[in-house]
Structures are given as C-alpha cells and as structure tokens.
Design an enzyme around this catalytic site. Sequence first.
Site, PDB file in Angstrom:
ATOM      1  CB  SER A 416      -0.946  -0.041   1.205  1.00  0.00           C
ATOM      2  OG  SER A 416      -1.936   0.955   1.106  1.00  0.00           O
ATOM      3  CG  ASP A 683      -6.822  -2.426  -3.683  1.00  0.00           C
ATOM      4  OD1 ASP A 683      -7.464  -1.474  -3.202  1.00  0.00           O
ATOM      5  OD2 ASP A 683      -5.600  -2.569  -3.533  1.00  0.00           O
ATOM      6  CG  HIS A 713      -5.819  -2.001   0.103  1.00  0.00           C
ATOM      7  ND1 HIS A 713      -5.111  -1.574  -1.001  1.00  0.00           N
ATOM      8  CD2 HIS A 713      -5.194  -1.447   1.166  1.00  0.00           C
ATOM      9  CE1 HIS A 713      -4.111  -0.811  -0.629  1.00  0.00           C
ATOM     10  NE2 HIS A 713      -4.132  -0.720   0.691  1.00  0.00           N
TER      11      HIS A 713
END
Length: 754
Positions: A416, A683, A713
């Site tokens: 991320s 996601d 995610h």
Amino acid sequence: MDLHTMTQSLVTLAEDNMAFFSSQGPGETARRLSGVFAGIREQALGLEPALGRLLSVAHLFDLDAETPANGYRSLVHTARCCLAHLLHKSRYVASNRRSIFFRTSHNLAELEAYLAALTQLRALAYYAQHLLATNQPGGLFFEGDEGLTADFLREYVTLHKGCFYGRCLGFQFTPAIRPFLQTISIGLVSFGEHYKRKETGLGVTASSLFTSGRFAIDPELRGAEFERIIQNLDVHFWKAFWNITEIEVLSRNPCKQLLPSAPPAFEMPLTADPKLTVTISPPLAHTGPGPVLVRLISYDLREGQDSEELSSLVKSEGPRSLELRPRPQQAPRSQSLVVHIHGGGFVAQTSKSHEPYLKSWAQELGTPILSIDYSLAPEAPFPRALEECFYAYCWAVKHCALLGSTGERICLAGDSAGGNLCFTMSLRAAAFGVRVPDGIMAAYPATMLQSTASPSRLLSLMDPLLPLSVLTKCVSAYAGGETEDHSDPNQKALGMMGLVQRDTALLFRDLRLGASSWLHSFLDLSGHKSHTNSVPVAEPMRRSVSEAALAQPEGPLGTDSFKSLTLHDLSLKGNSDTSGSPELSLSAETLGPSVPSDVNFLPGPDARKDAKEPGELRAKDRGQGVLANFPEGFHPRRASQGPTRMPIYSSPIVKNPFMSPLLAPDSMLQSLPPVHIVACALDPMLDDSVMFARRLRGLGKPVTLCVVEDLPHGFLSLAALCRETRQAAALCVERIRLILTQPAAPAAPTEPRV
C-alpha cells in the site's frame, strides 16, 4: 453462467415472486415484497446492457492477455456477485414462500438491502461508461480539467453507501473474509461513538469495541453509522482507529531504535564510480533532525547481529533489544537482505502491525528483514517519510554486516503506502547515484495520489477498508493539506496513546513554513534556487507547506509547470521517444562528490513541453466530463448524512513523481530495478498497479503483475485468516525469493490470476 443468462433467470424469478405476493392481499409486507421484486427486475434489466458495454472493451485496458485485470473488469465482477446473490435469494423465496417457517421480515430486509446495492452498482456502471467516453484510449485515470475532476468527486460522494456496510458488507469478497469485515465494522462504529464522546483514552480497549452488541444485531443501524463516520470524521479518527490494536503491545514493546537519536550524515559510494561518494544527510523536513526507527527481524541469530557496535546503537525501552529468535550458536551472514516499508495510508500503523507476516517471511526466506518505522502524517507530511526511508535504506546498505547480511542481494518490499515509498525511495536512490535495490516487491501499491477518477476507484463506494473519503483525507494529510480542522466540535477527542494532541499538530503546521526553503530546493520545479519573494510576507501561517514551498515564478507560458502534466503526456504505452527529455543524470560529474542538494529531483520544463494546457482540452472534456447522465427514470440513492467533508487536494505537490510515481517521466522510471507487483482484483487501488506495470512494460523494464481474486486491500495483514490470504501472502514471498536468488535477468513472464 454468463451475464445474459443470469439476468434473464433473475428477471423470471422476480416476476414470479412479484405475481405471487401481489395476490396475497393488501398487507404491508406483501406489498413491500412485491415492490422489491419489481425493483430487482427493473434494475437487473437496466444494468445488463451497461455491464455488457464495459465487458466488450475491458480487454483493451489489461496489461496483457495473461493478466485480465483492470477496474472495469472488477466493477462487472462485483455487479455479477450482487446479481448472483439476488438470484440465489429469489430462488429460495420462490421455493419457501408458502412454508410456515419462511422468515418474511428477514428475507424482506435482505432483499431490500441487496436491491439498494444493485441500484448503486448500476449508477457506478454509468459512471464507468462516462470514463470510457472521456479518457484517453487505453487510460484508466481521468485526465480532464481539474475542475471537472472535482465536480465528479463531489457528485460521486453524494451517493448512498450505507447499504454496502450493513447486510451486504463484503459480499464481493471470499466468504472467509466477511466475518472479519463484520467485526471490523462493528468495532469502527463503536469506536466512533467513543470518539464522539471523547472517550478514546486508556479506558477504551479493542475487546470492548469489537463486541458491541447493538451494532451486531442491527445491520441497518451499523450501515448508517458507518456511512456517517466515513463522511464526517477527520484523519485523526482513522489514525486512532487503525492504531487501536497496537496500543497495548506498543506500550510494552516499542519499536527498536537502531539508529542514533541525532543520526549523522555519512558518505555512500556512487555506483557509476565507487571512488566518488555522495553525502547522505539525515532527515530534516518539517521537524528537523530526529531519530529514524527501524525493527530488525531475523529467524536465526546471525553473525554481526550481536556485535557491540550494533548493541551500542540500540536504544530500546522494551525488555528486548532486537527481534531475534535465540539460537545456541550464530548462523553465518545471509547473502541477502530485505528492507521492508509498512503500509497504513501514510498516517497510521508501524512495523509492529506487520510483524506477524514479517516473522514468517524471515523464517521462509532465511534472511534478515529490516522494517522502517517512518514518521506519519499529518504531523510529518511529505517528504519526511521519504527522507527517513531513504536514510534508513542507505544506512542498511552501508552497515548490512551489522544486520547479519553480506548485502549481495537487497530486496525492497512494501504494501500500500509502503509500496509507494518503495518506488519513490528507489527513484531517489537513482537520483543520488547510489546503489538501487536489486528488485522491488510491492503489494497493492498506491502509485497515483492525485485526486482523480478511475474505474477501480469507483469500488471505494462499497469498500469497507478504503472508502474514497478516507483515501482523500489520507492523501491530503500526507501532502500537507490538513490546514483546517472542519470536524464537528462534539466529535473531537484526544487521540490514542502516541498521537500528538491537536494543539501540537497546529503548532507543527505553523512550524512547517520554517522548513519551506529547504523543501523548495528539494522539490525545485525549475532547477533554480527559490526566490526570496516566493512566499509573501502577509501569507497566513496556516497556509499549506506544500503550497508555500512550491510557490514558483511563472514559466515561459505563465502557467504552473506541473499544472497540465498528464499520464498521456508521459507516454502510458511507453513507446514515445524520450530523447527530447533531459535525462536525470546519474554521473559523478552531475552529482558532485558530496552535495545531494545539487541533484535536481524533477525534470525541467523542457521535459513537459508537449504537455496539454488546460485551455486545450477537448470540447467533450469541457462540456461533458465524467458526470453521469443517467437514463430517464433512473435515480441512484443519495446519502442522507449531510454534506461530505472530503478534501479534494489539488496542490502541485501531489503530481510530484516522488509522491505519485505513476506520473514520473520515462527517464526516471528507467532507473527502477525489476518490479514485481501483487495486486487485488477488488481493490480500489487496482488501476494504480495496472497502469504502473503498463508504463514499465512499455519502457522495456522487467515487471510482473499478479492479481489475486476476491481479497481486499491489506490481505498481508490477514495472512493467517484463511486459505486464500495465505496463498496470496505466499505469492509475495515467492516474488521476494525470485529477487533474492536470481541475478539480474530479463523480466519473468506475467503470472495469471490466482
């Protein structure tokens, strides 16, 4: 079952159930059941052609034929999941509606919830169609006028979201994930109540939040409260909530400070000429010199890890100084080293949050892992985290022997926001001319931090972990845009343990302007020193540091040099001629012997000479944009929570390649090592991965993209939850092992979805 067959089957069942309940008399329940099936029929018939249109062109946006993944496909898949659930429920009703055990109210509530979800998905399909009509061919991100982008986002966030957070929560994910999401949603809305009442101190524990019965037994109440929270509470709330599970463990076992409290500058050899060196300065942005926190994780006690030199650097407040599993004797140094950067939206979490899977990695890979705990926004916005990660990486390369490694192979890994920092830190290493990592493994990375629309970003309407308003608040905080606190006074609260109090945050915000001259040289858009009149004397102190630092004299055309930087201008397909763009030189002559500030981090104006000016937008962009024109008679449901407080941050800093690496020019991306991306099909950040991989593939860079199905995610933090998350985490380990065990080689073939 194909889409048309599924739709026709659903319509047939809906008509049958509608006719049955219409014949059951004038009762309210029968009337509502008849109405809900009529609505299902209408929405299914309206949705099918829109999904068919998206499916017919979705393949044009894939990385390649072996990797069928992009936001359009994900949106269609999500709508099919909703249709499939309604088909199953309609069959159940048709088979059991005469039974005395038929739970009328329960089935009615579920049907109404999924009808609301189907209605909103139909609206998203129309939005996606307008993205198709507006975007550049092959582009997944909207590139029109910034005003149109803001209009679209304001329109989009008014859509009703609560239906996705109640009974329909996580319907698009694998079933094993849904109980976890329900627990998280209960904890979130419970924490929101404590936060509103200023009860987020030590009296609040994770167990008291995640076992709140009121929200567990009333999904509609939970959905409505969830929607209120994501629309109205500020980034400090999310920072506190995401850190709640760390409070007790961090108070007993804080991050290990392996670098000195006042880290010194040191010299690193240049890769082009090891006889020359460049100075790696300590982090300075916003808060001045300070410690860089890292956590060393090793399954075996390796040579060097118990050295006096390393012990002298450790300043632990916990019972242990290193995350090392004791062994009767030392193991030899590993030939490899993994440098890890954690996720958390740039505003939350630490290496401790990610320690469970990092320990597993250390055992499986047989290599030490150094996880960096960078400073978090909004107290420490860009580029503080980038500075700290770069400093820690260079320190690790220089002192890898102390970490139990010979440093022959170094892999950079992150998820991320950590994936974003992996890319930008590698770009900075190349700009300084020092050793870049041998490869990057990025899990579901964020590569575009600019507020813009894409088909996968539309999924944020229903994603309980990444709602759009939360994404924009995190980006705004990282960009230094948290200039005012607009939250309701009765919603303010003291942060969790370890959060800086609001008054301190305001003070830091005022002090950031003091570092603007340094930041100006770091982000110099024109390659010249900042002018003394860049920031007027009368400028308010609360002005964003990003805006203050980037106040530039106008370019030759009188426009902001980054104002019109678009993905199309940066050659998304990678086949443009880059010979006209000045290369970011890595030579010793350019870098000089020891002055990193001489490095120009951004391309000069000539590199963007072909950028399209705002006034040159196509007429279609100016007139239509991406505001959906819904068919006559169709009206999506709108939010009932009042105006959304969602910052739409448009400062030039979000277009900085060291913040949004997808916007980096070809000459910068050419410096990246082999890249392995593991993304999630459902996601909201999927398009970030697809477009970044496409750019690298177009430049001939080694890159692989693997897209896992039906997972949200952040699956790395859920690795122990179910078989699917374990398989996805194992895929990340496989990619890291590929970097550590193989010398530089041509790009591996792109893996299919798993």
